[in-house]
Design an enzyme around this catalytic site. Sequence first.
Site, PDB file in Angstrom:
ATOM      1  N   CYS A  80     -12.452  -8.997 -68.712  1.00 33.49           N
ATOM      2  CA  CYS A  80     -12.734  -8.595 -70.390  1.00 33.49           C
ATOM      3  C   CYS A  80     -11.304  -7.864 -70.506  1.00 33.49           C
ATOM      4  O   CYS A  80     -10.185  -8.546 -70.932  1.00 33.49           O
ATOM      5  CB  CYS A  80     -13.885  -7.848 -70.580  1.00 33.49           C
ATOM      6  SG  CYS A  80     -14.392  -8.174 -72.241  1.00 33.49           S
ATOM      7  N   HIS A 168     -18.682 -10.591 -68.363  1.00 29.46           N
ATOM      8  CA  HIS A 168     -18.862  -9.597 -67.286  1.00 29.46           C
ATOM      9  C   HIS A 168     -19.762 -10.118 -66.127  1.00 29.46           C
ATOM     10  O   HIS A 168     -20.901 -10.448 -66.152  1.00 29.46           O
ATOM     11  CB  HIS A 168     -19.568  -8.655 -68.017  1.00 29.46           C
ATOM     12  CG  HIS A 168     -18.803  -7.719 -68.833  1.00 29.46           C
ATOM     13  ND1 HIS A 168     -18.168  -6.717 -68.530  1.00 29.46           N
ATOM     14  CD2 HIS A 168     -18.640  -7.761 -70.135  1.00 29.46           C
ATOM     15  CE1 HIS A 168     -17.117  -6.064 -69.582  1.00 29.46           C
ATOM     16  NE2 HIS A 168     -17.546  -6.968 -70.457  1.00 29.46           N
ATOM     17  N   GLU A 170     -20.555  -8.475 -63.502  1.00 30.15           N
ATOM     18  CA  GLU A 170     -21.458  -7.698 -63.035  1.00 30.15           C
ATOM     19  C   GLU A 170     -22.710  -7.289 -63.448  1.00 30.15           C
ATOM     20  O   GLU A 170     -23.737  -6.714 -62.832  1.00 30.15           O
ATOM     21  CB  GLU A 170     -20.559  -6.190 -62.957  1.00 30.15           C
ATOM     22  CG  GLU A 170     -20.464  -5.591 -64.365  1.00 30.15           C
ATOM     23  CD  GLU A 170     -19.211  -6.140 -65.146  1.00 30.15           C
ATOM     24  OE1 GLU A 170     -18.950  -5.435 -66.172  1.00 30.15           O
ATOM     25  OE2 GLU A 170     -18.611  -7.208 -64.754  1.00 30.15           O
TER      26      GLU A 170
END
Length: 511
Positions: A80, A168, A170
């Site tokens: 990002c 993202h 994660e």
Amino acid sequence: MQQHNVLILDFGSQYTQLIARRVRELNIYCEIHPYNHPPKNQSEFKAVILSGSPNSVRGENVLHPDLSEIRGKKPVLAVCYGAQYLAHFTGGQVAPSNTREYGRANLSYIKSGETFFDNISEGSQVWMSHSDTIKELPTNGELLASTKDVENAAYKIKGEETFAIQFHPEVYHSKDGKQLLENFLVKIAGVAQTWTPDSFVESTVAEIREKVGNDKVVLGLSGGVDSSVAAVLLNKAIGKNLYCIFVNNGLLRKNEFETVLKRYEGMGLNVKGVDASARFLKALEGLTDPEKKRKAIGNAFIEVFDDEAHQITDVTWLAQGTIYPDVIESVSVNGGPSATIKSHHNVGGLPDYMKLKIVEPLKMIFKDEVRRVGASMGIDPELLGRHPFPGPGLGIRILGDITAEKVRILQEVDAIFINGLKEDGLYDKVWQAGAMLLPVDSVGVMGDERTYEKVVALRAVESTDGMTADWVNLPYEFLQKTSNKIINQVKGVNRVVYDISSKPPATIEWE
């Protein structure tokens, strides 16, 4: 020696800790450091991940990392903000995005034959969270993946092992996020997957022995998972030289002081119980501000603990059950979202007069890892499954000033709620539960009498690490039964409410 495998540079994203947890789930050791305070010896790390950030690369407050020791020398994954930073400052272009790039999206194009996207197919769901977008790739940038709205969703730099993504991996919403991290760390960076609970116990016990030698160590036990696992680790390493003190601050749960002491004695730990309830309640008299209450509880604990520690001759070390989120939350990145939300009772709270050296065996691991380490050492599953309970105890669950009567009321309410969860098989489905006593009196009717009594709020959340949490949809029948029991059995309460706020924006505790 710790396996310093992966370095995560934090630019203040709310998701940075999640990146670390996903990496650890791959049995790979990693550390988070602020982007502007990287570790001195970066040669110990085999790969680097750049986190997201609430800042914009186009704004005035650009966060500039020094990547001179990293780029082109080690495999890099820029997430990002990291991806936009690399583009913006090395020949690409970042602009405000025309469409709202937040939430779920699907990969509509993936360059074939790329190890980075092994076992990930087109259509895979990813999670976007950004207001800028990469319009032009940086010099030597090569497109790897797109979504319908984001053309440059992933790219790499030719001639380097540098990869960048605008989503993202994660967060759970990115369905193949873990696979992507594994592709980058294991297949591209060649990091060994050797970080396991057993290897942690082995290396930590050896480290403690080397660090502490034959010195005496004193540890404050709380009855919780962290301090208990720390105690067993230390006991494994130094045995009889570990002195544990369990202080009753008068803000524990109902009967907790007695039951926890018995459990510890059964675990073969050298423990002394100290009942200092009156001292804590006196220190809290008249205080209503949450931070002042935390500090008063922390200071009283240190005084009591110091008195007891002085009764042990030649003690030189203080052990603490500090875990990694405590450490990370106490180090802010330019005042970003990883700035301290509230003071932690066990980080940096020691006064100068306590001339003890610190040993913190759990300070590099997360709560779920603490539990796995405890299980690998054979600790009772009931203790390991215990919900987190804050250091200041009921002191931050009683809003406003604290009195012995309010503590009594909340202990009774809490016992009904927690025991009810256990009886109905709900306790292990909840990450943390507790009751709050509100500084609100409400009108009620009991029998033919009009009452004006206290309101309590029940809270139960699901989480993996406490960084984010969702409220639990407890069955109405359970809530109804619990509410009736509390109102009928606890004198002083005539209204029960259930908290349906998630974190963020709310915190788990109310103070």
